[in-house]
Design a protein around this motif. Structure first.
Motif, short mmCIF file in Angstrom:
data_model
loop_
_atom_site.label_atom_id
_atom_site.label_comp_id
_atom_site.label_asym_id
_atom_site.label_seq_id
_atom_site.Cartn_x
_atom_site.Cartn_y
_atom_site.Cartn_z
N GLY A 56 0.81 -1.22 0.00
CA GLY A 56 0.00 0.00 0.00
C GLY A 56 0.84 1.26 0.00
O GLY A 56 2.05 1.24 -0.26
N LYS A 57 0.19 2.35 0.33
CA LYS A 57 0.84 3.67 0.27
C LYS A 57 1.75 3.95 1.46
O LYS A 57 2.50 4.92 1.44
N ARG A 60 0.57 5.52 7.12
CA ARG A 60 0.57 5.52 8.59
C ARG A 60 1.96 5.47 9.20
O ARG A 60 2.26 6.27 10.09
N HIS A 89 -2.63 -1.95 10.37
CA HIS A 89 -3.44 -1.51 9.23
C HIS A 89 -3.69 -2.68 8.28
O HIS A 89 -4.82 -2.94 7.85
N LEU A 93 -7.14 -4.64 7.04
CA LEU A 93 -7.56 -4.82 5.65
C LEU A 93 -7.84 -6.29 5.34
O LEU A 93 -8.79 -6.62 4.62
N ARG A 106 -5.58 -3.69 -3.81
CA ARG A 106 -4.26 -3.36 -4.35
C ARG A 106 -4.02 -4.09 -5.68
O ARG A 106 -2.96 -4.69 -5.89
N THR A 191 -11.46 4.27 10.65
CA THR A 191 -10.33 4.82 9.89
C THR A 191 -9.53 5.89 10.64
O THR A 191 -8.30 5.85 10.68
N PHE A 227 -9.65 11.32 4.78
CA PHE A 227 -9.19 10.15 4.02
C PHE A 227 -10.35 9.19 3.74
O PHE A 227 -10.51 8.70 2.62
N GLN A 228 -11.16 8.95 4.77
CA GLN A 228 -12.28 8.02 4.59
C GLN A 228 -13.36 8.62 3.68
O GLN A 228 -13.97 7.93 2.88
N ASP A 231 -12.25 8.08 0.40
CA ASP A 231 -12.38 6.66 0.07
C ASP A 231 -13.82 6.33 -0.32
O ASP A 231 -14.06 5.50 -1.20
#
Ligand code: IPE
Ligand code: IPE
Ligand code: MG
Ligand code: MG
Length: 344
Positions: A56-57, A60, A89, A93, A106, A191, A227-228, A231
């Motif tokens: 992922g990115k 966090r 995290h 997921l 992803r 989140t 962010f959420q 999303d």
């Protein structure tokens, strides 16, 4: 250093820490760790090691290290916590994809669709424990045991909020009367709690006073809400080839994302939308009808406006603290800006 340079400098160290934490302790249980490593993007579907990770990115762990640096700490000391936050995290997921019946994450098939529910659930449980074990490494990096214990306290409170939020998210699937306030309480848990804990823990490890840690927590929380909200928009109107997640699944599983909550209460389209949601389970053919009603209610515009408000709140929280390292605070700001108009 700018954001790209921070990632170039610290991402390999975060990855190395996570790989070390996620190494199989014996051959007998190797498969359990291979499932985890697949989910992390380190192995392909045949469980062969992948050269370039497709994870992922890593937002966090970067928030954690940047906050640590901004308050004058050495980010190196916070690496076990950064790794623990990213592992937590990824645990969330792994279980979220089961809970949401999602088959893509992803740009790859989700772990449960390949290995089955029992093994995927258990791999997630392992990750939850291993994320905690990462925190146990903090004293070995020179963090005072009392600080490590306090960091673990924030971490565990966050785990509670996150899973409570996930519960609310699922319980809303069968409800039509979810309010905007209830929605915000739900995303605050699922989140924002983790995005708040990440810089708060970084600041704590960096030696910040409680008031300063609190400002970083508020910053992360507002960023998490934004962010959420983004999303939610991407989950409906995003491009699957960019998000790597299926676009219709939030609609099909009747998620009460903000666009849906907002449109259900709309005086023009609410009645029609409610009748649809009261009817039989949606199929792919129903999705365009739902989308047309959301568009009519201008639900996307409303959600994007709320996301912009939350981003402004995050920016405000950041300027309330005078950092020890202004350059690192600027990178935090850059990270925030990079989330505006994000497409994945
Ligand atoms: C996905 O988070 C789950 C949400 C909280 C919306 P990210 O978008 O940070 O996921 P990765 O780790 O980059 O894939
Ligand atoms: C985000 O869940 C929060 C967690 C995974 C804990 P979502 O279900 O909204 O996120 P995506 O869209 O699957 O990444
Ligand atoms: Mg999901
Ligand atoms: Mg979910």
């Amino acid at each position: 250093m700018n954001l790209a340079e921070m990632f170039a400098e610290y991402l390999p160290r975060i990855e190395a820490e996570m790989r070390d934490v996620l190494a199989a302790p014996s051959q007998a249980v190797a498969r359990n760790y291979e499932v985890i490593q697949y989910h992390m993007g380190w192995r392909d579907e045949e469980l062969r090691p992948l050269g370039a990770a497709s994870g992922g990115k890593r937002i966090r762990p970067m928030l954690c290290l940047l906050a640590c640096a901004a308050v004058g700490g050495d980010p190196e000391t916070a690496i076990p916590a950064a790794a623990g936050l990213e592992l937590l995290h990824n645990f969330s997921l792994l279980h979220d994809d089961i809970e949401d019946n999602s088959d893509t994450r992803r740009h790859r098939p989700t772990a449960w669709t390949i290995f089955g529910l029992p093994l995927a659930l258990n791999a997630g449980d392992s990750m939850f424990g291993l994320a905690h074990l990462a925190f146990q490494r903090l004293p070995g990096r020179g963090v005072a045991p009392a600080t490590a214990l306090a960091a673990l306290g924030i971490f565990d409170e966050m785990c509670r909020s996150l899973t409570d939020g996930q519960y609310l998210d699922m319980s809303f699937e069968t409800r039509l009367d979810v309010t905007v306030d209830e929605y915000f309480a739900m995303i605050d848990g699922k989140t924002a709690a983790l995005l708040a804990a990440s810089p708060a823990i970084g600041a704590l490890i960096g030696g910040a006073m409680p008031q300063v840690t609190g400002a970083y927590r508020r910053f992360g929380r507002a960023l998490g809400l934004a962010f959420q909200l983004q999303d939610d928009v991407l989950g409906i109107w995003g491009d699957e080839s960019e998000t790597g997640k299926s676009a219709a699944s939030d609609i099909l599983t009747r998620k009460k994302s903000l666009p849906v909550v907002y449109a259900l209460a709309d005086e023009w389209v609410g009645g029609e939308l409610r009748r649809l949601y009261e009817g039989p389970a949606f199929t792919a053919e129903d999705v365009p009808t739902v989308l047309a009603l959301l568009d009519k209610a201008r639900a996307r515009e409303y959600t994007e406006a709320r996301a912009a408000d939350a981003l402004a709140e995050a920016r405000h929280a950041l300027v309330t603290v005078t950092p020890a390292r202004a350059d690192m605070q600027d990178v935090l700001s850059e990270l925030l800006s990079s989330l505006i108009n994000r497409r994945s």
